[in-house]
Design a protein around this motif. Structure first.
Motif, PDB file in Angstrom:
ATOM      1  N   UNK A  52      39.787  72.264 -36.845  1.00 11.50           N
ATOM      2  CA  UNK A  52      40.987  72.127 -36.008  1.00 11.50           C
ATOM      3  C   UNK A  52      40.737  72.498 -34.549  1.00 11.50           C
ATOM      4  N   UNK A  53      39.588  73.130 -34.289  1.00  4.95           N
ATOM      5  CA  UNK A  53      39.220  73.474 -32.911  1.00  4.95           C
ATOM      6  C   UNK A  53      38.144  72.542 -32.360  1.00  4.95           C
ATOM      7  N   UNK A  54      37.756  71.563 -33.153  1.00  6.16           N
ATOM      8  CA  UNK A  54      36.675  70.651 -32.795  1.00  6.16           C
ATOM      9  C   UNK A  54      37.268  69.314 -32.354  1.00  6.16           C
ATOM     10  N   UNK A  55      37.163  69.009 -31.051  1.00  9.62           N
ATOM     11  CA  UNK A  55      37.764  67.787 -30.511  1.00  9.62           C
ATOM     12  C   UNK A  55      37.217  66.535 -31.183  1.00  9.62           C
TER      13      UNK A  55
ATOM     14  N   UNK B  16      47.727  73.746 -43.482  1.00 14.69           N
ATOM     15  CA  UNK B  16      47.395  73.489 -42.086  1.00 14.69           C
ATOM     16  C   UNK B  16      45.887  73.445 -41.846  1.00 14.69           C
ATOM     17  N   UNK B  17      45.114  73.892 -42.809  1.00  8.41           N
ATOM     18  CA  UNK B  17      43.656  73.816 -42.693  1.00  8.41           C
ATOM     19  C   UNK B  17      43.101  72.537 -43.302  1.00  8.41           C
ATOM     20  N   UNK B  18      43.991  71.672 -43.768  1.00  7.07           N
ATOM     21  CA  UNK B  18      43.568  70.459 -44.470  1.00  7.07           C
ATOM     22  C   UNK B  18      43.623  69.237 -43.557  1.00  7.07           C
ATOM     23  N   UNK B  19      42.570  68.450 -43.615  1.00  8.35           N
ATOM     24  CA  UNK B  19      42.549  67.139 -42.985  1.00  8.35           C
ATOM     25  C   UNK B  19      42.075  66.138 -44.025  1.00  8.35           C
ATOM     26  N   UNK B  20      42.496  64.891 -43.907  1.00  9.14           N
ATOM     27  CA  UNK B  20      42.081  63.870 -44.870  1.00  9.14           C
ATOM     28  C   UNK B  20      41.664  62.611 -44.133  1.00  9.14           C
ATOM     29  N   UNK B  21      40.572  62.020 -44.557  1.00  7.47           N
ATOM     30  CA  UNK B  21      40.134  60.742 -44.014  1.00  7.47           C
ATOM     31  C   UNK B  21      39.830  59.790 -45.159  1.00  7.47           C
ATOM     32  N   UNK B  22      40.316  58.559 -45.042  1.00  9.69           N
ATOM     33  CA  UNK B  22      40.006  57.530 -46.045  1.00  9.69           C
ATOM     34  C   UNK B  22      38.671  56.907 -45.648  1.00  9.69           C
ATOM     35  N   UNK B  23      37.700  57.044 -46.517  1.00  7.41           N
ATOM     36  CA  UNK B  23      36.353  56.564 -46.209  1.00  7.41           C
ATOM     37  C   UNK B  23      36.195  55.068 -46.440  1.00  7.41           C
ATOM     38  N   UNK B  24      36.847  54.539 -47.482  1.00  4.39           N
ATOM     39  CA  UNK B  24      36.612  53.134 -47.809  1.00  4.39           C
ATOM     40  C   UNK B  24      37.678  52.609 -48.766  1.00  4.39           C
TER      41      UNK B  24
ATOM     42  N   UNK C  68      39.152  67.563 -45.947  1.00  8.69           N
ATOM     43  CA  UNK C  68      38.449  68.585 -45.168  1.00  8.69           C
ATOM     44  C   UNK C  68      39.206  69.906 -45.222  1.00  8.69           C
ATOM     45  N   UNK C  69      38.479  70.998 -45.435  1.00  7.03           N
ATOM     46  CA  UNK C  69      39.026  72.346 -45.340  1.00  7.03           C
ATOM     47  C   UNK C  69      38.095  73.168 -44.445  1.00  7.03           C
ATOM     48  N   UNK C  70      38.526  74.354 -44.060  1.00  7.31           N
ATOM     49  CA  UNK C  70      37.739  75.134 -43.107  1.00  7.31           C
ATOM     50  C   UNK C  70      36.879  76.218 -43.752  1.00  7.31           C
ATOM     51  N   UNK C  71      37.241  76.608 -44.985  1.00  8.96           N
ATOM     52  CA  UNK C  71      36.480  77.692 -45.621  1.00  8.96           C
ATOM     53  C   UNK C  71      36.204  77.365 -47.085  1.00  8.96           C
TER      54      UNK C  71
ATOM     55  N   UNK D  25      39.462  63.876 -33.333  1.00  5.36           N
ATOM     56  CA  UNK D  25      39.459  62.452 -32.969  1.00  5.36           C
ATOM     57  C   UNK D  25      39.061  61.591 -34.173  1.00  5.36           C
ATOM     58  N   UNK D  26      38.072  62.052 -34.925  1.00  8.01           N
ATOM     59  CA  UNK D  26      37.587  61.286 -36.072  1.00  8.01           C
ATOM     60  C   UNK D  26      38.659  61.144 -37.144  1.00  8.01           C
ATOM     61  N   UNK D  27      39.479  62.175 -37.274  1.00  5.58           N
ATOM     62  CA  UNK D  27      40.550  62.144 -38.250  1.00  5.58           C
ATOM     63  C   UNK D  27      41.765  61.375 -37.751  1.00  5.58           C
ATOM     64  N   UNK D  28      41.737  60.972 -36.490  1.00  2.00           N
ATOM     65  CA  UNK D  28      42.844  60.193 -35.941  1.00  2.00           C
ATOM     66  C   UNK D  28      44.007  61.021 -35.465  1.00  2.00           C
TER      67      UNK D  28
END
Length: 298
Positions: free
Chosen positions: A283-286, A209-217, A233-236, A290-293
């Motif tokens: 996860x607390x940063x709007x 739940x602390x993981x986010x992923x974005x495809x850069x290219x 992305x992770x938080x710690x 938004x950037x992660x979709x």
């Protein structure tokens, strides 16, 4: 016979099988799945064509009690789909007792203006007939439903019946999407989701739940290969160590498994480059959400 088309929203608690049903209706993998609750973060529209209908099936995040800004956004995204859907399918897991969470979701289903509301009992392959009967009886008490169906998306049981039943209750109208369009998700969206799925499957309860992923290219080479880069992305800092693994073993495993799905998606050989970055409390940063979709507005 008139042609029917419209939007079908799948709603329910986390892990009731919404994404698995989408994939079963499509006959291929477009939505990610895992045993970890709240795997789905992005609303995904999958297009199912039949000779006499076009269903736009909306896979929504599981409705739950939010613990952070991300959770609130996911709930808002799921509830927003109820407002525009022609059909709402309320999914209930056959193997877990109907509870207050299901009742909360059902109240929103009851309050929607959808023309047809369907109760769907999922995971019939994992339940006894007595469990299924009990779940049907309990779920019927939560809201008014126009019809009900018991399915097993993994076994293909009643999946065709679901498509047929829903199609019959869509309004008459034209196709919303061209025949060759399977989903409204971009290749970048799907790459990020495939990577996140493999992280969820391999890490389970440690840090998902602390993981986010974005495809850069995504860059296509002249030789037919594609180079894909994505950031996890992770938080710690400690979570980064878990995701990378000893000697890079975990991120290598995730990359190897995700690459198979990405190659199927892009239709070519893929070089997949994954990096891991610490973004405290994303996860607390709007803005990050938004950037992660993952924003309800996306």
């Amino acid at each position: 016979m008139p042609f029917r088309s419209g939007f079908v929203a799948l709603v329910g608690r986390p892990n009731v099988g919404k994404s698995t049903l989408v994939n079963a209706c499509m006959g291929e993998k477009v939505a990610i799945t895992s045993p970890v609750a709240q795997t789905t973060r992005k609303r995904l529209r999958a297009v199912v064509n039949t000779p006499n209908s076009q269903l736009v099936i909306i896979d929504t995040p599981g409705l739950h009690k939010p613990k952070d800004s991300l959770g609130k956004e996911l709930n808002q995204a799921a509830l927003a789909e109820l407002a525009d859907a022609d059909v709402v399918a309320f999914l209930v897991d056959a193997t877990k007792p109907v509870g207050t969470g299901d009742a909360w979701v059902a109240r929103h289903v009851d309050g929607s203006e959808a023309d047809f509301k369907l109760l769907v009992i999922t995971k019939a392959d994992k339940a006894t007939p007595e469990q299924v009967t009990s779940q049907l009886a309990a779920a019927r008490e939560l809201a008014h439903f126009d019809d009900e169906l018991v399915i097993s998306a993994r076994e293909g049981f009643n999946v065709d019946a679901f498509v047929k039943l829903v199609s019959a209750h869509l309004p008459e109208g034209p196709k919303w999407f061209p025949d060759d369009m399977d989903t409204d998700a971009t290749p970048e969206d799907l790459v990020a989701e495939f990577v996140r799925e493999k992280l969820f499957l391999n890490l389970r309860q440690e840090v998902p739940h602390s993981i986010g992923v974005i495809c850069d290219d995504i860059e296509y080479a002249k030789d037919g290969h594609a180079s894909v880069t994505a950031t996890v992305l992770v938080e710690r800092e400690g979570q980064k160590g878990i995701v990378v693994g000893k000697g890079g073993s975990m991120i290598k495993l995730v990359g190897t498994e995700a690459r198979r799905d990405v190659e199927r998606l892009l239709g070519c050989k893929v070089y997949l480059d994954l990096s891991v970055r610490v973004q405290p409390q994303w996860r607390r940063d709007a803005n990050e959400i938004r950037r992660l979709g993952y924003s309800a507005e996306d």
